[in-house]
Design an enzyme around this catalytic site. Structure first.
Site, short mmCIF file in Angstrom:
data_model
loop_
_atom_site.label_atom_id
_atom_site.label_comp_id
_atom_site.label_asym_id
_atom_site.label_seq_id
_atom_site.Cartn_x
_atom_site.Cartn_y
_atom_site.Cartn_z
N ARG A 22 0.82 -1.22 0.00
CA ARG A 22 0.00 0.00 0.00
C ARG A 22 0.86 1.26 0.00
NH1 ARG A 22 -5.16 -1.84 3.72
NH2 ARG A 22 -6.37 -2.57 1.94
N GLY A 31 -13.25 -3.71 0.82
CA GLY A 31 -14.63 -3.28 1.03
C GLY A 31 -15.07 -2.24 0.02
#
Ligand code: ADP
Ligand code: MG
Length: 393
Positions: free
Chosen positions: A39, A373
């Protein structure tokens, strides 16, 4: 949903300016150090671009799930060293927001500061405008690059974007929106979606939203067992959501021939007894065994469908891929996606576990979403608050 991107701003809008950047630095940690820097690396294009244009970069991110107050276990201080190494530059660490304003003004052009975990302030998850005002004071304009947090309306993702203008999308955010958006809005056909993972419950809305758009939905993972149960088949000790069998029935009716279930299963008495595994057709799952993967026939079937497709969206592993040999179905599907990509198909993978399953060959796929999500909510067709709040193109 076309949003203004960082690349749309003229150089003069960045030179010498304090740019407040929301990133997704919610990285896994081990022993106080970053154990997977994916990330952080995904954020580099935006940060580097800003530095090269003389901006003073102030970064916001959350980390983990602290309970609305400071907790050393979730401190972003643990990320500073790795970030410095990746940037090849020092990173100032801001723990106090009012003192942070002076730090942001002191930064040299191209300098970088990281603010402590946004969730250490109780107003973050409440989307508190007062906290957003304090965040906003750290910059002259706002860039949101945290696609993985865009499905949450939090002070650092939503409220702040209304206070600090321009508010634009960073390069990672733009890429996510482009690949996921194009797949949904203008897919090249055939368009094949693949859904797997443990539970059907979290993915019912995705199936409903994708059905009218796709040519086929392939189902794998334990999710398939809930559909088997809906068909009245024996599922043995497989993970089944009994309270979702009716939903599965109605999805089967609604979807007609579009919904493709596994032809057969790899079953075993337990995960601890892989030596006793065998392949059975879907209607022959023994009562004392559980399905842990798709079988070879299904691998071949899914592979053929993927290789015919021009657009493929995949979320959720085909089996218990963390426990070899039950990773075979997931690996085989990943390989099929790689080959489809090489043949010119657009392939998009979303979901935390799915991204882990394709780790190492991201470059051979069109796009691997960094947002679990968020990518699911996007596929459900829900507007993402962190995206909506940004300036329109
Ligand atoms: P993602 O994070 O990509 O959205 P999910 O979280 O929905 O995926 O599902 C991943 C989990 O599903 C994995 O932990 C995997 O072990 C589990 N899983 C997949 N197939 C099975 C199965 N047949 N039985 C039990 N668990 C399964
Ligand atoms: Mg998951």
């Amino acid at each position: 949903m076309s949003k203004r991107g960082l690349g749309d701003l003229p150089a003069a809008a960045l030179d010498g300016k304090r740019v407040l950047v929301r990133e997704d630095f919610n990285v896994p940690l081990k022993g106080g150090a970053v154990s997977d820097d994916t990330r952080l690396r995904a954020a580099l294009p935006t940060i580097t671009y800003l530095r090269e244009r003389g901006a003073r970069v102030v970064i916001l991110s959350h980390l983990g799930r602290p309970k609305g107050g400071p907790d050393p276990q979730f401190s972003l201080r643990q990320v500073v060293g790795t970030l410095e190494r990746l940037l090849g530059a020092p990173v100032e660490f801001i723990t106090d927001l009012s003192a942070g304003v002076a730090v942001s003004r002191r930064l040299p052009r191209g300098g970088v500061a990281l603010v402590e975990n946004t969730r250490f302030w109780p107003g973050e998850e409440k989307n508190d405008p007062e906290l957003a005002k304090q965040f906003a004071a750290l910059g002259d304009l706002y860039v949101n690059d945290a696609f993985g947090s865009a499905h949450r309306a939090h002070a650092s993702t939503e409220a702040v974007a209304h206070l600090l203008k321009p508010a634009v999308a960073g390069f990672l955010m733009v890429k996510e929106l482009k690949y996921l958006g194009d797949a949904l809005q203008q897919p090249r056909r055939p368009f094949v979606a693949i859904l797997g993972g443990a539970k059907i419950s979290g993915k019912i809305d995705v199936i409903e939203a994708l059905l009218p758009k796709v040519d086929e939905i392939l189902i794998g993972g334990a999710m398939a067992c809930t559909f088997f149960a809906a068909l009245g088949l024996e599922v043995g000790k497989s993970l089944v959501e009994r309270d979702r069998i009716d939903v599965a029935k109605s999805l089967l009716t609604k979807s007609g021939p579009k919904l493709i279930l596994p032809r057969g299963a790899v079953v075993a008495p337990s995960l601890e007894r892989p030596g006793d595994r065998r392949e059975v057709p879907s209607d022959k799952i023994p009562a004392d065994m559980a399905m842990y993967d798709i079988d070879g026939a299904t691998q071949a079937d899914f592979r053929a469908r993927v290789l015919r497709a021009k657009t493929v969206v995949w979320n959720g592993p085909m089996g218990v891929f963390e426990t070899p040999p039950f990773d075979a179905g997931t690996r085989s599907l990943a390989q099929a996606l790689v080959e489809a990509t090489a043949k010119g198909a657009t392939t998009v993978v979303g979901g935390g576990d799915s991204a882990a399953a394709v780790a190492g060959f991201e470059d051979k796929l069109s796009h691997v979403s960094t947002g679990g999500g968020a990518s699911l909510e996007f596929l459900e067709g829900k507007p993402l608050p962190g995206v909506m709040a940004l300036d329109d193109a």
